[in-house]
Design a protein around this motif. Structure first.
Motif, PDB file in Angstrom:
ATOM      1  N   LYS A 170      40.586  37.669  50.827  1.00 25.04           N
ATOM      2  CA  LYS A 170      40.284  38.355  52.078  1.00 25.04           C
ATOM      3  C   LYS A 170      38.985  39.134  51.925  1.00 25.04           C
ATOM      4  O   LYS A 170      38.844  39.944  51.019  1.00 25.04           O
ATOM      5  N   LEU A 171      38.032  38.915  52.794  1.00 25.85           N
ATOM      6  CA  LEU A 171      36.792  39.685  52.909  1.00 25.85           C
ATOM      7  C   LEU A 171      36.135  40.060  51.582  1.00 25.85           C
ATOM      8  O   LEU A 171      36.064  41.230  51.214  1.00 25.85           O
ATOM      9  N   PRO A 172      35.616  39.084  50.840  1.00 20.83           N
ATOM     10  CA  PRO A 172      34.975  39.424  49.571  1.00 20.83           C
ATOM     11  C   PRO A 172      33.667  40.181  49.791  1.00 20.83           C
ATOM     12  O   PRO A 172      32.940  39.922  50.746  1.00 20.83           O
ATOM     13  N   GLU A 173      33.401  41.115  48.899  1.00 24.37           N
ATOM     14  CA  GLU A 173      32.127  41.835  48.896  1.00 24.37           C
ATOM     15  C   GLU A 173      31.393  41.432  47.618  1.00 24.37           C
ATOM     16  O   GLU A 173      31.925  41.587  46.516  1.00 24.37           O
ATOM     17  N   PHE A 174      30.182  40.906  47.770  1.00 25.06           N
ATOM     18  CA  PHE A 174      29.371  40.465  46.640  1.00 25.06           C
ATOM     19  C   PHE A 174      28.254  41.462  46.399  1.00 25.06           C
ATOM     20  O   PHE A 174      27.521  41.798  47.330  1.00 25.06           O
ATOM     21  N   ILE A 175      28.124  41.894  45.151  1.00 24.30           N
ATOM     22  CA  ILE A 175      27.049  42.803  44.763  1.00 24.30           C
ATOM     23  C   ILE A 175      26.311  42.129  43.613  1.00 24.30           C
ATOM     24  O   ILE A 175      26.897  41.853  42.556  1.00 24.30           O
ATOM     25  N   TYR A 176      25.036  41.826  43.834  1.00 25.60           N
ATOM     26  CA  TYR A 176      24.212  41.156  42.830  1.00 25.60           C
ATOM     27  C   TYR A 176      23.406  42.214  42.080  1.00 25.60           C
ATOM     28  O   TYR A 176      22.753  43.055  42.697  1.00 25.60           O
ATOM     29  N   LEU A 177      23.474  42.167  40.739  1.00 31.62           N
ATOM     30  CA  LEU A 177      22.936  43.235  39.904  1.00 31.62           C
ATOM     31  C   LEU A 177      22.022  42.718  38.801  1.00 31.62           C
ATOM     32  O   LEU A 177      22.295  41.684  38.197  1.00 31.62           O
ATOM     33  N   ASP A 178      20.963  43.459  38.517  1.00 28.35           N
ATOM     34  CA  ASP A 178      20.097  43.217  37.363  1.00 28.35           C
ATOM     35  C   ASP A 178      20.404  44.276  36.323  1.00 28.35           C
ATOM     36  O   ASP A 178      20.541  45.456  36.657  1.00 28.35           O
ATOM     37  N   ARG A 179      20.478  43.891  35.054  1.00 33.23           N
ATOM     38  CA  ARG A 179      20.715  44.858  33.985  1.00 33.23           C
ATOM     39  C   ARG A 179      19.451  45.674  33.741  1.00 33.23           C
ATOM     40  O   ARG A 179      18.373  45.121  33.559  1.00 33.23           O
ATOM     41  N   LEU A 180      19.607  46.967  33.716  1.00 33.27           N
ATOM     42  CA  LEU A 180      18.516  47.863  33.360  1.00 33.27           C
ATOM     43  C   LEU A 180      18.653  48.326  31.913  1.00 33.27           C
ATOM     44  O   LEU A 180      17.658  48.507  31.218  1.00 33.27           O
ATOM     45  N   GLU A 181      19.888  48.516  31.481  1.00 30.20           N
ATOM     46  CA  GLU A 181      20.108  49.046  30.150  1.00 30.20           C
ATOM     47  C   GLU A 181      21.560  48.764  29.761  1.00 30.20           C
ATOM     48  O   GLU A 181      22.435  48.659  30.615  1.00 30.20           O
ATOM     49  N   ALA A 182      21.813  48.653  28.473  1.00 29.33           N
ATOM     50  CA  ALA A 182      23.165  48.479  27.961  1.00 29.33           C
ATOM     51  C   ALA A 182      23.270  49.197  26.624  1.00 29.33           C
ATOM     52  O   ALA A 182      22.258  49.386  25.939  1.00 29.33           O
ATOM     53  N   GLY A 183      24.446  49.586  26.269  1.00 25.50           N
ATOM     54  CA  GLY A 183      24.650  50.242  24.979  1.00 25.50           C
ATOM     55  C   GLY A 183      26.105  50.280  24.619  1.00 25.50           C
ATOM     56  O   GLY A 183      26.974  49.980  25.420  1.00 25.50           O
ATOM     57  N   ILE A 184      26.369  50.633  23.388  1.00 20.78           N
ATOM     58  CA  ILE A 184      27.719  50.811  22.882  1.00 20.78           C
ATOM     59  C   ILE A 184      27.789  52.189  22.267  1.00 20.78           C
ATOM     60  O   ILE A 184      26.933  52.559  21.456  1.00 20.78           O
ATOM     61  N   LEU A 185      28.795  52.958  22.654  1.00 21.92           N
ATOM     62  CA  LEU A 185      28.966  54.318  22.113  1.00 21.92           C
ATOM     63  C   LEU A 185      30.158  54.375  21.186  1.00 21.92           C
ATOM     64  O   LEU A 185      31.077  53.663  21.285  1.00 21.92           O
TER      65      LEU A 185
ATOM     66  N   MET B 286      19.639  39.281  31.743  1.00 26.03           N
ATOM     67  CA  MET B 286      20.882  38.752  32.284  1.00 26.03           C
ATOM     68  C   MET B 286      21.127  39.402  33.639  1.00 26.03           C
ATOM     69  O   MET B 286      20.865  40.576  33.837  1.00 26.03           O
ATOM     70  N   GLN B 287      21.649  38.610  34.558  1.00 30.64           N
ATOM     71  CA  GLN B 287      22.012  39.118  35.873  1.00 30.64           C
ATOM     72  C   GLN B 287      23.537  39.082  36.003  1.00 30.64           C
ATOM     73  O   GLN B 287      24.207  38.306  35.336  1.00 30.64           O
ATOM     74  N   TYR B 288      24.021  39.936  36.896  1.00 29.67           N
ATOM     75  CA  TYR B 288      25.465  40.097  37.047  1.00 29.67           C
ATOM     76  C   TYR B 288      25.863  40.046  38.514  1.00 29.67           C
ATOM     77  O   TYR B 288      25.059  40.330  39.390  1.00 29.67           O
ATOM     78  N   VAL B 289      27.134  39.725  38.726  1.00 30.68           N
ATOM     79  CA  VAL B 289      27.712  39.755  40.063  1.00 30.68           C
ATOM     80  C   VAL B 289      29.012  40.542  39.982  1.00 30.68           C
ATOM     81  O   VAL B 289      29.839  40.305  39.090  1.00 30.68           O
ATOM     82  N   LEU B 290      29.159  41.468  40.903  1.00 37.93           N
ATOM     83  CA  LEU B 290      30.389  42.235  41.047  1.00 37.93           C
ATOM     84  C   LEU B 290      30.995  41.826  42.380  1.00 37.93           C
ATOM     85  O   LEU B 290      30.336  41.927  43.421  1.00 37.93           O
ATOM     86  N   ILE B 291      32.216  41.329  42.336  1.00 40.63           N
ATOM     87  CA  ILE B 291      32.892  40.900  43.554  1.00 40.63           C
ATOM     88  C   ILE B 291      34.164  41.731  43.690  1.00 40.63           C
ATOM     89  O   ILE B 291      34.953  41.828  42.742  1.00 40.63           O
ATOM     90  N   ILE B 292      34.333  42.313  44.844  1.00 38.11           N
ATOM     91  CA  ILE B 292      35.542  43.073  45.137  1.00 38.11           C
ATOM     92  C   ILE B 292      36.215  42.384  46.321  1.00 38.11           C
ATOM     93  O   ILE B 292      35.577  42.158  47.352  1.00 38.11           O
ATOM     94  N   HIS B 293      37.473  42.024  46.140  1.00 44.82           N
ATOM     95  CA  HIS B 293      38.194  41.396  47.239  1.00 44.82           C
ATOM     96  C   HIS B 293      39.692  41.602  47.092  1.00 44.82           C
ATOM     97  O   HIS B 293      40.204  41.833  45.996  1.00 44.82           O
ATOM     98  N   GLU B 294      40.353  41.522  48.212  1.00 40.58           N
ATOM     99  CA  GLU B 294      41.797  41.557  48.210  1.00 40.58           C
ATOM    100  C   GLU B 294      42.289  40.117  48.286  1.00 40.58           C
ATOM    101  O   GLU B 294      41.672  39.270  48.932  1.00 40.58           O
ATOM    102  N   VAL B 295      43.368  39.833  47.586  1.00 40.75           N
ATOM    103  CA  VAL B 295      43.956  38.499  47.616  1.00 40.75           C
ATOM    104  C   VAL B 295      45.389  38.617  48.139  1.00 40.75           C
ATOM    105  O   VAL B 295      46.023  39.666  48.014  1.00 40.75           O
ATOM    106  N   GLU B 296      45.868  37.537  48.724  1.00 42.55           N
ATOM    107  CA  GLU B 296      47.237  37.553  49.240  1.00 42.55           C
ATOM    108  C   GLU B 296      48.247  37.653  48.111  1.00 42.55           C
ATOM    109  O   GLU B 296      49.239  38.364  48.211  1.00 42.55           O
ATOM    110  N   ASP B 297      47.991  36.923  47.023  1.00 41.78           N
ATOM    111  CA  ASP B 297      48.905  36.892  45.880  1.00 41.78           C
ATOM    112  C   ASP B 297      48.081  36.686  44.614  1.00 41.78           C
ATOM    113  O   ASP B 297      47.412  35.658  44.483  1.00 41.78           O
ATOM    114  N   TYR B 298      48.136  37.640  43.701  1.00 39.52           N
ATOM    115  CA  TYR B 298      47.294  37.566  42.499  1.00 39.52           C
ATOM    116  C   TYR B 298      47.549  36.295  41.692  1.00 39.52           C
ATOM    117  O   TYR B 298      46.602  35.623  41.287  1.00 39.52           O
TER     118      TYR B 298
END
Length: 93
Positions: free
Chosen positions: A78-93, A1-13
Motif C-alpha cells: 500500500k502506498l510505497p514511499e521511495f527515498i533515493y539517497l547518496d552516501r556522504l559518509e559512513a563509519g563504525i563506532l 554507493m547509492q541507496y534506496v529507502l522504501i517505506i510501505h504498509e503491506v496487507e500481510d507481511y
C-alpha cells in the motif's frame, strides 16, 4: 554507493516476504547489491526496505517499471514511499 529507502504498509507481511524473496534474482540483475528489511516496532505490516544499488538510475528504472508495479500490487503493498539517497559518509563506532 547509492541507496534506496522504501517505506510501505503491506496487507500481510508473510505474503509480502514470499513475493520479495522470489524477486531476489530480478532485484540483483537490476542492480541491488544488499538490503535490510525492517518493520515498525508496534506495526508488523509497516515495512522499511533499505538497499544499496549500483546507481540511482538503475534503482529508479527498476522500482518504476510496470513489472514492479504489478509485483507490488500482487504482494499487497500500500502506498510505497521511495527515498533515493547518496552516501556522504559512513563509519563504525
Amino acid at each position: 554507493m547509492q541507496y534506496v529507502l522504501i517505506i510501505h504498509e503491506v496487507e500481510d507481511y508473510l505474503a509480502w516476504k514470499t513475493v520479495f524473496d522470489r524477486a531476489a534474482d530480478i532485484r540483483k540483475k537490476a542492480g541491488e547489491r544488499s538490503y535490510q528489511v525492517l518493520n515498525y516496532e508496534n506495526e508488523p505490516n509497516k515495512i522499511v526496505h533499505f538497499s544499496a544499488w549500483t546507481s540511482i538510475s538503475d534503482a529508479r528504472a527498476f522500482f518504476e517499471s510496470p513489472e514492479l508495479v504489478e509485483i507490488r500490487r500482487k504482494a499487497g503493498v500500500k502506498l510505497p514511499e521511495f527515498i533515493y539517497l547518496d552516501r556522504l559518509e559512513a563509519g563504525i563506532l
